[in-house]
Design a protein around this motif. Sequence first.
Motif, mmCIF file in Angstrom:
data_model
loop_
_atom_site.group_PDB
_atom_site.id
_atom_site.type_symbol
_atom_site.label_atom_id
_atom_site.label_comp_id
_atom_site.label_asym_id
_atom_site.label_seq_id
_atom_site.Cartn_x
_atom_site.Cartn_y
_atom_site.Cartn_z
ATOM 1 N N GLN A 94 0.857 -1.160 -0.074
ATOM 2 C CA GLN A 94 -0.133 0.073 0.019
ATOM 3 C C GLN A 94 0.892 1.227 0.086
ATOM 4 O O GLN A 94 0.491 2.097 -0.709
ATOM 5 N N LYS A 115 2.351 1.810 -3.361
ATOM 6 C CA LYS A 115 1.242 2.287 -4.248
ATOM 7 C C LYS A 115 1.063 3.793 -4.204
ATOM 8 O O LYS A 115 1.031 4.541 -5.150
ATOM 9 N N GLU A 154 -5.472 8.329 -1.687
ATOM 10 C CA GLU A 154 -4.981 7.029 -1.214
ATOM 11 C C GLU A 154 -4.136 7.240 -0.056
ATOM 12 O O GLU A 154 -3.190 7.831 0.067
ATOM 13 N N GLU A 156 -1.275 0.397 5.610
ATOM 14 C CA GLU A 156 -1.873 -0.923 5.231
ATOM 15 C C GLU A 156 -3.054 -0.987 6.243
ATOM 16 O O GLU A 156 -2.840 -1.288 7.486
#
Length: 71
Positions: free
Chosen positions: A4, A7, A62, A66
Amino acid sequence: MSQQHQKWLELVKQKMQEKGWSRSDLAQVAGVSPAMITRLLKEGHGSDEFKLLISKKLNIREPWEEYEEVR
């Protein structure tokens, strides 16, 4: 570094590219040194507050954390 987080870092790089910003440009907008931006992008280093600031400056929704399901 979690998937995550990786990302999120890719989104940071993508948004910088879309805006035509260098690391120095992002550092200036965020009020930090270019070295802090380099460490963020290479190592994922930075406090939650710093990452939230970067997210706000680049309009990223975003999360870098995590999230785990709580049962």
